[in-house]
Design a protein around this motif. Structure first.
Motif, PDB file in Angstrom:
ATOM      1  N   GLN A 275       0.818  -1.202   0.000  1.00 12.44           N
ATOM      2  CA  GLN A 275       0.000   0.000   0.000  1.00 12.44           C
ATOM      3  C   GLN A 275       0.859   1.262   0.000  1.00 12.44           C
ATOM      4  OE1 GLN A 275      -3.006  -0.379  -0.659  1.00 12.44           O
ATOM      5  NE2 GLN A 275      -3.121  -2.574  -0.269  1.00 12.44           N
ATOM      6  N   GLY A 276       1.999   1.246   0.712  1.00 11.24           N
ATOM      7  CA  GLY A 276       2.904   2.386   0.630  1.00 11.24           C
ATOM      8  C   GLY A 276       3.476   2.555  -0.760  1.00 11.24           C
ATOM      9  N   GLY A 277       3.855   1.436  -1.410  1.00 13.73           N
ATOM     10  CA  GLY A 277       4.326   1.517  -2.787  1.00 13.73           C
ATOM     11  C   GLY A 277       3.253   1.966  -3.743  1.00 13.73           C
ATOM     12  N   THR A 278       2.015   1.500  -3.516  1.00 11.89           N
ATOM     13  CA  THR A 278       0.894   1.951  -4.353  1.00 11.89           C
ATOM     14  C   THR A 278       0.685   3.450  -4.213  1.00 11.89           C
ATOM     15  OG1 THR A 278      -0.186  -0.202  -4.146  1.00 11.89           O
ATOM     16  CG2 THR A 278      -1.564   1.654  -4.791  1.00 11.89           C
ATOM     17  N   LEU A 279       0.764   3.948  -2.981  1.00 12.11           N
ATOM     18  CA  LEU A 279       0.597   5.378  -2.736  1.00 12.11           C
ATOM     19  C   LEU A 279       1.683   6.181  -3.455  1.00 12.11           C
ATOM     20  CD1 LEU A 279      -1.409   7.048  -1.005  1.00 12.11           C
ATOM     21  CD2 LEU A 279       0.324   7.093   0.766  1.00 12.11           C
ATOM     22  N   LEU A 280       2.933   5.738  -3.346  1.00  6.90           N
ATOM     23  CA  LEU A 280       4.030   6.450  -4.006  1.00  6.90           C
ATOM     24  C   LEU A 280       3.925   6.368  -5.521  1.00  6.90           C
ATOM     25  CD1 LEU A 280       7.028   5.411  -1.719  1.00  6.90           C
ATOM     26  CD2 LEU A 280       5.791   7.588  -1.740  1.00  6.90           C
ATOM     27  N   THR A 281       3.481   5.231  -6.048  1.00  7.64           N
ATOM     28  CA  THR A 281       3.326   5.091  -7.501  1.00  7.64           C
ATOM     29  C   THR A 281       2.257   6.029  -8.035  1.00  7.64           C
ATOM     30  OG1 THR A 281       3.989   2.760  -7.367  1.00  7.64           O
ATOM     31  CG2 THR A 281       2.833   3.455  -9.354  1.00  7.64           C
ATOM     32  N   ILE A 282       1.138   6.131  -7.328  1.00  8.38           N
ATOM     33  CA  ILE A 282       0.069   7.032  -7.766  1.00  8.38           C
ATOM     34  C   ILE A 282       0.512   8.485  -7.660  1.00  8.38           C
ATOM     35  CG2 ILE A 282      -2.283   7.791  -7.242  1.00  8.38           C
ATOM     36  CD1 ILE A 282      -2.892   4.950  -6.340  1.00  8.38           C
ATOM     37  N   MET A 283       1.218   8.827  -6.576  1.00  9.41           N
ATOM     38  CA  MET A 283       1.739  10.191  -6.443  1.00  9.41           C
ATOM     39  C   MET A 283       2.717  10.519  -7.567  1.00  9.41           C
ATOM     40  SD  MET A 283       2.316  10.403  -2.314  1.00  9.41           S
ATOM     41  CE  MET A 283       3.412  11.800  -2.533  1.00  9.41           C
TER      42      MET A 283
ATOM     43  N   ALA B 110      -6.643   8.170 -11.039  1.00 10.19           N
ATOM     44  CA  ALA B 110      -5.572   7.800 -10.118  1.00 10.19           C
ATOM     45  C   ALA B 110      -5.903   8.209  -8.691  1.00 10.19           C
ATOM     46  CB  ALA B 110      -4.255   8.445 -10.562  1.00 10.19           C
ATOM     47  N   HIS B 111      -6.507   9.395  -8.525  1.00  7.28           N
ATOM     48  CA  HIS B 111      -6.846   9.823  -7.161  1.00  7.28           C
ATOM     49  C   HIS B 111      -7.938   8.950  -6.560  1.00  7.28           C
ATOM     50  CE1 HIS B 111      -8.896  12.231  -4.043  1.00  7.28           C
ATOM     51  NE2 HIS B 111      -7.657  12.517  -3.721  1.00  7.28           N
ATOM     52  N   LYS B 112      -8.785   8.393  -7.392  1.00  9.74           N
ATOM     53  CA  LYS B 112      -9.781   7.458  -6.877  1.00  9.74           C
ATOM     54  C   LYS B 112      -9.100   6.248  -6.252  1.00  9.74           C
ATOM     55  CE  LYS B 112     -13.814   4.762  -8.292  1.00  9.74           C
ATOM     56  NZ  LYS B 112     -14.678   4.341  -9.430  1.00  9.74           N
ATOM     57  N   ASP B 113      -7.990   5.821  -6.855  1.00  3.21           N
ATOM     58  CA  ASP B 113      -7.205   4.736  -6.268  1.00  3.21           C
ATOM     59  C   ASP B 113      -6.277   5.237  -5.174  1.00  3.21           C
ATOM     60  OD1 ASP B 113      -8.361   2.987  -8.091  1.00  3.21           O
ATOM     61  OD2 ASP B 113      -6.793   3.313  -9.585  1.00  3.21           O
ATOM     62  N   PHE B 114      -6.057   6.537  -5.104  1.00  5.35           N
ATOM     63  CA  PHE B 114      -5.145   7.105  -4.115  1.00  5.35           C
ATOM     64  C   PHE B 114      -5.700   6.972  -2.699  1.00  5.35           C
ATOM     65  CE2 PHE B 114      -3.607  10.741  -1.626  1.00  5.35           C
ATOM     66  CZ  PHE B 114      -2.236  10.617  -1.787  1.00  5.35           C
ATOM     67  N   SER B 115      -7.002   7.096  -2.550  1.00  7.16           N
ATOM     68  CA  SER B 115      -7.598   7.051  -1.213  1.00  7.16           C
ATOM     69  C   SER B 115      -7.595   5.646  -0.625  1.00  7.16           C
ATOM     70  CB  SER B 115      -9.027   7.594  -1.262  1.00  7.16           C
ATOM     71  OG  SER B 115      -9.816   6.827  -2.156  1.00  7.16           O
ATOM     72  N   ALA B 116      -7.664   4.618  -1.482  1.00  6.78           N
ATOM     73  CA  ALA B 116      -7.736   3.243  -0.969  1.00  6.78           C
ATOM     74  C   ALA B 116      -6.476   2.834  -0.208  1.00  6.78           C
ATOM     75  CB  ALA B 116      -8.025   2.277  -2.122  1.00  6.78           C
ATOM     76  N   PRO B 117      -5.262   2.990  -0.778  1.00  2.78           N
ATOM     77  CA  PRO B 117      -4.083   2.612   0.026  1.00  2.78           C
ATOM     78  C   PRO B 117      -3.905   3.471   1.259  1.00  2.78           C
ATOM     79  CG  PRO B 117      -3.409   3.707  -1.998  1.00  2.78           C
ATOM     80  CD  PRO B 117      -4.868   3.417  -2.128  1.00  2.78           C
TER      81      PRO B 117
ATOM     82  N   ALA C  57      -5.795   1.824   8.442  1.00  4.15           N
ATOM     83  CA  ALA C  57      -6.350   0.607   9.030  1.00  4.15           C
ATOM     84  C   ALA C  57      -5.245  -0.313   9.534  1.00  4.15           C
ATOM     85  CB  ALA C  57      -7.219  -0.119   7.997  1.00  4.15           C
ATOM     86  N   TYR C  58      -4.098  -0.313   8.850  1.00  3.81           N
ATOM     87  CA  TYR C  58      -2.961  -1.129   9.296  1.00  3.81           C
ATOM     88  C   TYR C  58      -2.457  -0.633  10.650  1.00  3.81           C
ATOM     89  CZ  TYR C  58       1.750  -3.080   9.437  1.00  3.81           C
ATOM     90  OH  TYR C  58       2.897  -3.719   9.819  1.00  3.81           O
ATOM     91  N   TYR C  59      -2.430   0.692  10.819  1.00  2.00           N
ATOM     92  CA  TYR C  59      -2.032   1.243  12.117  1.00  2.00           C
ATOM     93  C   TYR C  59      -2.971   0.746  13.211  1.00  2.00           C
ATOM     94  CZ  TYR C  59      -1.436   4.666  15.836  1.00  2.00           C
ATOM     95  OH  TYR C  59      -1.249   5.257  17.046  1.00  2.00           O
ATOM     96  N   GLN C  60      -4.250   0.737  12.911  1.00  2.00           N
ATOM     97  CA  GLN C  60      -5.215   0.236  13.891  1.00  2.00           C
ATOM     98  C   GLN C  60      -5.019  -1.261  14.118  1.00  2.00           C
ATOM     99  OE1 GLN C  60      -9.259   0.575  12.655  1.00  2.00           O
ATOM    100  NE2 GLN C  60     -10.102  -0.117  14.606  1.00  2.00           N
ATOM    101  N   GLN C  61      -4.731  -1.997  13.042  1.00  2.00           N
ATOM    102  CA  GLN C  61      -4.544  -3.437  13.166  1.00  2.00           C
ATOM    103  C   GLN C  61      -3.317  -3.776  13.989  1.00  2.00           C
ATOM    104  OE1 GLN C  61      -3.684  -5.548   9.511  1.00  2.00           O
ATOM    105  NE2 GLN C  61      -4.785  -7.368  10.203  1.00  2.00           N
TER     106      GLN C  61
END
Length: 434
Positions: A224-232, A359-366, A372-376
């Motif tokens: 998810q971090g890589g997905t975020l950086l790729t979209i950015m 791309a921003h539509k996919d940006f919010s998901a990761p 959620a990972y922080y909560q998990q």
């Protein structure tokens, strides 16, 4: 030159660096957006990151508090530290899942780039026929070629997700089986007795989320971090100003959402204790005793407390969700206003704007998955700690044996031996035998 004039000059220079000629001819309505995107939001984000970095360094500099769990209770085959326990038994699968996660990133970039090429080169272009790797294509042929490549990209993305999620499921169930077996062995052959039914919710429901965390320990932040950086990266390539606009609400999300999640974790921990107390009251209320009436009243009070806790969890949970959705929806407003103006001015193409919006539509998901990972992480750590504290509350305060090696530990690692380790009487002074 006054301070305000210097500030405006600084904004003009920053805008010129990213290729936007921001001068007095720009519309008045665009000026607040430019100031927000280029100065206010980045400064706020930088301040938040510095604060979090200093906070992390200070917490690391303090002498780490020793865990009291190994001195209070030792569950053979279960490392008291959750992260060490996961890595000790699944390091190789974790590396395989990281490799699969990194493979998904170039495929993701292709799925973002190809729709832009379809709109700009195949639909909104008059340069036909075009040459590509020695072949000439007319408009329809080029459209079919790009659509075929897009189909291959989404198929590869789906296949990668399927393989990764299936592998994560195997890792999760394998770790759960190890953990449940360790808990069962400790409960079955411990020195102090406790009620049989008390261990059932520990083995069944309470350890279940820990298995999901074991599969996500390294994979989720990498993917998810890589997905975020790729979209950015994709958005900044299309237009730096629109890429910076995507980060404008990120500081607010970083500050507010983790604080609310921590409060939600505290409520979840309170709910765990209340469920266990309810189980104790239900068991005692079924016994014929002088305190039976009191236990029945305790059951009613416990049910009422559970209802109150659940209502608070629902209110806070859906408030966090609504706040996150609202903050995420603010960025498309900037895209439609600024991006639409840039398309009219000819700064970017229509296909690039459509691609940025997709791309921003996919940006919010990761981003949601990372929160959620922080909560998990917090929830799994608390649940894992509660397992050790469960045996402590039931009188198991035996320190780990230092003499002799129990064959059950080796069997636990090899997963083949069905027989648990039995201890001889401590009064005889004998070492553990199998």
């Amino acid at each position: 030159m006054s301070l305000l004039e210097r500030y405006h000059l600084f904004v003009h220079r920053v805008a010129s660096i990213i290729g936007y000629n921001y001068d007095d001819s720009a519309p008045e309505w665009i000026r607040p957006f430019v100031h927000l995107i280029l100065t206010l939001a980045p400064s706020f984000l930088l301040g938040v990151l510095i604060y979090l970095g200093i906070r992390f360094l200070l917490s690391s500099a303090r002498s780490p508090r020793k865990e009291a769990l190994p001195e209070l209770v030792a569950i053979q085959g279960a490392e008291p530290n959750l992260f060490k326990a996961v890595l000790a038994h699944s390091l190789r699968p974790q590396l395989i899942m990281i490799a699969l996660s990194l493979t998904a990133l170039p495929i993701l970039y292709a799925t973002l780039e190809l729709p832009k090429l379809i709109v700009n080169n195949a639909l909104d272009s008059n340069r036909f026929p075009v040459s590509f790797i020695g072949w000439e294509f007319d408009q329809v042929s080029l459209l079919m070629l790009l659509c075929g490549l897009y189909l291959v990209a989404i198929f590869a993305s789906g296949l990668n997700k399927y393989v990764l999620n299936t592998f994560k499921g195997f890792v999760s169930e394998r770790f759960l089986r190890r953990l449940r077996l360790a808990i069962y062995r400790h409960w079955r052959f411990r020195e102090h007795s406790s009620e049989t039914r008390d261990v059932f919710p520990v083995l069944a429901q309470e350890v279940e989320p820990i298995g999901g965390f074991a599969a996500n320990l390294l994979t989720l932040p990498v993917l998810q971090g890589g997905t975020l950086l790729t979209i950015m990266l994709f958005m900044f390539v299309q237009d730096p100003l629109l890429g910076a606009a995507a980060l404008s609400v990120l500081p607010i999300q970083i500050i507010l959402l983790p604080k609310l999640q921590r409060h939600l974790n505290r409520l979840a921990r309170t709910r765990i204790h209340e469920v266990r107390a309810l189980g104790t009251h239900l068991r005692r209320s079924g016994l014929a005793s002088a305190q039976q009436g009191q236990e029945i009243r305790s059951v009613a009070a416990s049910l009422k407390e559970l209802e109150r806790i659940r209502r608070r969890i629902f209110r806070l949970k859906f408030f966090v969700k609504a706040l996150n959705n609202f903050l995420t929806s603010l960025t498309p407003f900037l895209f439609y206003s600024l991006g639409g103006y840039f398309v009219i001015e000819g700064r970017i193409s229509l296909g690039a704007l459509v691609a940025v919006l997709a791309a921003h539509k996919d940006f919010s998901a990761p981003l949601k998955d990372l929160f959620a990972y922080y909560q998990q992480v917090e929830d799994s750590r608390i649940r894992y700690k509660e397992i050790f504290l469960f045996f402590r509350r039931h009188g198991d305060v035996v320190k780990p044996t230092t003499t002799g090696k129990c064959k059950a530990l080796r069997d636990f690692k090899n997963e083949d031996h069905p027989l648990p380790c039995r201890r001889m009487s401590q009064r005889s002074g004998a070492n553990p035998v199998c």
